[in-house]
Design a protein around this motif. Structure first.
Motif, short mmCIF file in Angstrom:
data_model
loop_
_atom_site.label_atom_id
_atom_site.label_comp_id
_atom_site.label_asym_id
_atom_site.label_seq_id
_atom_site.Cartn_x
_atom_site.Cartn_y
_atom_site.Cartn_z
N GLY A 348 10.10 -2.25 58.24
CA GLY A 348 9.60 -2.86 59.45
C GLY A 348 9.40 -4.35 59.25
N LYS A 349 9.06 -5.04 60.32
CA LYS A 349 8.87 -6.48 60.24
C LYS A 349 7.54 -6.85 60.88
CE LYS A 349 12.46 -9.11 61.00
NZ LYS A 349 13.53 -9.89 61.69
N LYS A 350 6.75 -7.64 60.19
CA LYS A 350 5.47 -8.10 60.71
C LYS A 350 5.70 -9.27 61.65
CE LYS A 350 2.08 -8.26 57.69
NZ LYS A 350 1.31 -8.57 56.44
N THR A 351 4.65 -9.63 62.38
CA THR A 351 4.77 -10.71 63.36
C THR A 351 5.13 -12.05 62.71
OG1 THR A 351 2.38 -11.03 63.23
CG2 THR A 351 3.21 -9.63 65.02
N ASP A 352 4.79 -12.21 61.45
CA ASP A 352 5.12 -13.47 60.77
C ASP A 352 6.53 -13.45 60.16
OD1 ASP A 352 4.85 -11.76 58.63
OD2 ASP A 352 3.24 -12.88 57.63
N ILE A 356 8.05 -5.18 55.63
CA ILE A 356 7.25 -4.16 54.96
C ILE A 356 8.11 -2.90 54.84
CG2 ILE A 356 5.00 -5.03 55.66
CD1 ILE A 356 5.00 -3.00 57.95
N ALA A 357 7.83 -2.10 53.82
CA ALA A 357 8.64 -0.91 53.57
C ALA A 357 7.75 0.27 53.23
CB ALA A 357 9.63 -1.17 52.44
N THR A 358 8.02 1.38 53.91
CA THR A 358 7.28 2.61 53.66
C THR A 358 8.21 3.64 53.04
OG1 THR A 358 5.86 2.20 55.57
CG2 THR A 358 5.90 4.44 54.70
N PRO A 359 7.93 4.11 51.82
CA PRO A 359 8.77 5.13 51.20
C PRO A 359 8.77 6.42 52.03
CG PRO A 359 7.28 4.14 49.59
CD PRO A 359 6.82 3.68 50.94
N VAL A 360 9.92 7.09 52.07
CA VAL A 360 10.05 8.37 52.76
C VAL A 360 10.49 9.40 51.72
CG1 VAL A 360 11.12 9.60 54.69
CG2 VAL A 360 10.71 7.13 54.86
N PRO A 361 9.55 9.99 51.00
CA PRO A 361 9.90 10.92 49.91
C PRO A 361 10.64 12.14 50.43
CG PRO A 361 7.58 10.25 49.82
CD PRO A 361 8.09 9.84 51.15
N PHE A 362 11.73 12.51 49.78
CA PHE A 362 12.51 13.64 50.27
C PHE A 362 11.81 14.98 50.06
CE2 PHE A 362 13.75 13.54 45.85
CZ PHE A 362 14.02 14.84 45.51
N LYS A 363 10.88 15.04 49.12
CA LYS A 363 10.21 16.32 48.85
C LYS A 363 9.10 16.61 49.85
CE LYS A 363 11.18 16.78 43.91
NZ LYS A 363 10.61 16.95 42.55
N THR A 364 8.58 15.58 50.50
CA THR A 364 7.44 15.78 51.41
C THR A 364 7.73 15.33 52.84
OG1 THR A 364 6.51 13.64 50.76
CG2 THR A 364 5.75 15.58 49.55
N SER A 365 8.94 14.82 53.09
CA SER A 365 9.30 14.35 54.44
C SER A 365 10.38 15.25 55.02
CB SER A 365 9.79 12.90 54.38
OG SER A 365 8.84 12.05 53.79
N GLU A 400 20.32 -6.32 60.22
CA GLU A 400 18.96 -6.88 60.15
C GLU A 400 18.35 -7.03 61.53
OE1 GLU A 400 16.78 -10.69 57.94
OE2 GLU A 400 18.95 -10.47 57.91
N GLU A 401 19.19 -7.22 62.56
CA GLU A 401 18.67 -7.41 63.93
C GLU A 401 17.99 -6.16 64.46
OE1 GLU A 401 21.41 -10.49 62.96
OE2 GLU A 401 21.72 -8.31 62.94
N PHE A 402 18.26 -5.00 63.85
CA PHE A 402 17.68 -3.74 64.34
C PHE A 402 16.41 -3.36 63.62
CE2 PHE A 402 22.08 -3.46 65.72
CZ PHE A 402 21.93 -3.03 67.03
#
Length: 404
Positions: A348-352, A356-365, A400-402
């Motif tokens: 994701g992208k912050k207002t500034d 930011i990046a959130t891991p998506v673990p394959f064992k729990t997602s 990157e635009e998305f």
């Protein structure tokens, strides 16, 4: 063969490919295709123009063609000039009659109500002004396309300008994809208890196309030695690269490596890359045969690093380099040290403007979340875990635009 199941003796991705290419170096083949069908193909040699353009000369812009001799003593009186005698219209790219040797831009001329030519300002006209000489666009023998670089739409225009109607390109390797598993049902089937949907075939098909190869997707093969053997024999006659999907680990119905051993040379089983460590590779009839694990994310990772590398070897092109961004982790990210580990990431992208990046673990997602992320991170062997707040470089899986 017991040591093939020993994780301590498994190989890195680079070692796997090195072993394979030492045993089975792809033989590139050339075919000729119409220029109109050559987009994104790999030219087998440099291509040179057959044409010379302009064939004689042409106007650089919309204007009027004149003889520079009329202007040697200053601005001429044009009140009696007639189109086709003292001047001629010459639009961009047009040739014009031999008496004229210069072109005056249309923006500098006008016509009165009687259609007589007038100049809007004083103009210095010299021979060759605004005129493209013979061969200034392209000459016979000019290189219009270099070997080894994928043909883009703009390259097609250059080929056509050069008079090229047929292009010698490297033949696309045919990649057979054979899904195995008695529990599998075809996509679009409502699964019953104990069944699972074959989702890897559609993913593999389009990843193979994106790699520049020709996919050959087989129907589901049940988990038994005879059926797997028959499918493998058929694929060896039809394809350059064979992928057996499923049955790669140590389960009671994991027969694939046994079939490989019976028909050719098994090079290795288990790789230091996960998810999908129980990959096995063999050479059968001088062709690379790869057994990818069945879970969707493991199959994706194997396709992305292993199959892509093999296809690239056939086509003589470098490995893809995806755009990367630096992002700050929002959560801890476990990465097993002994292997190169694929971590799917939601960026994701912050207002500034920072990422930011959130891991998506394959064992729990959910598998949908894992396969649908817009980024991924592949750890190096020995790196270990990352912590919340760490800044890391992440591969983008979309433009990157998305990223919002």
């Amino acid at each position: 063969m017991n040591n093939m199941l020993d994780l301590n003796n498994s190989k890195t991705k680079a070692e796997v490919l090195s072993i394979l290419f030492q045993k089975c170096l792809p033989q590139r083949q050339i075919e000729t295709v119409p220029t109109s069908e050559a987009v994104y193909r790999i030219p087998a040699k440099n291509i040179y123009s057959c044409n010379t353009l302009p064939t004689y000369r042409a106007s650089m812009m919309d204007g009027v063609a004149v003889s520079s001799s009329f202007f040697k003593d200053g601005m001429p009186d044009t009140s009696h000039w007639i189109d086709g005698r003292e001047y001629s219209r010459a639009d961009t790219g047009d040739d014009f009659d031999d008496p004229y040797d210069a072109v005056i831009p249309i923006e500098k001329v006008s016509f009165d109500v009687q259609g007589r030519l007038k100049f809007q300002e004083k103009i210095e006209v010299k021979e060759g002004m605004c005129v493209k000489k013979r061969g200034s666009t392209i000459k016979e023998g000019d290189c219009v396309l270099k070997a080894g670089m994928p043909i883009r739409p703009s390259d097609l225009a250059a080929l056509v300008i050069g008079g090229i109607v047929q292009v010698p390109v490297l033949k696309k390797p045919v990649v057979a994809f054979i899904p195995t598993g008695s529990e599998l049902v075809a996509a679009g089937t409502e699964p019953q208890r104990g069944q699972n949907i074959d989702s890897n075939s559609i993913m593999a098909k389009h990843m193979i196309i994106e790699m520049g190869a020709e996919p050959l997707c087989y129907p589901i093969v049940k988990d038994n030695l005879e059926s797997i053997g028959i499918a493998l024999e058929k694929s060896l006659k039809q394809a350059d690269i064979i992928i057996m999907n499923g049955g790669s680990s140590k389960g009671g119905e994991d027969f694939t490596t046994k079939v490989f051993k019976n028909k050719g040379e098994v090079l290795l089983h288990w790789v230091k890359a996960g998810p999908g460590r129980p990959i096995s590779l063999a050479v059968i009839n001088k062709k690379p045969v790869i057994n990818l694990p069945g879970p969707a994310l493991a199959a994706y990772y194997g396709l992305d690093w292993c199959i892509r590398s093999i296809v690239n070897k056939y086509l003589g092109i470098p490995m893809i380099r995806r755009q990367k961004v630096t992002a700050v982790l929002t959560e801890d990210m476990p990465c097993p040290k002994p292997i190169s580990f694929l971590c799917k990431m939601d960026i994701g992208k912050k207002t500034d403007g920072t990422y930011i990046a959130t891991p998506v673990p394959f064992k729990t997602s959910s598998i949908g979340m894992c396969l649908g992320t817009n980024g991924q991170f592949i750890s190096e062997i020995g790196e270990g875990d990352y912590k919340k707040g760490d800044a890391i470089e992440i591969e983008l899986l979309c433009s990157e635009e998305f990223i919002f």
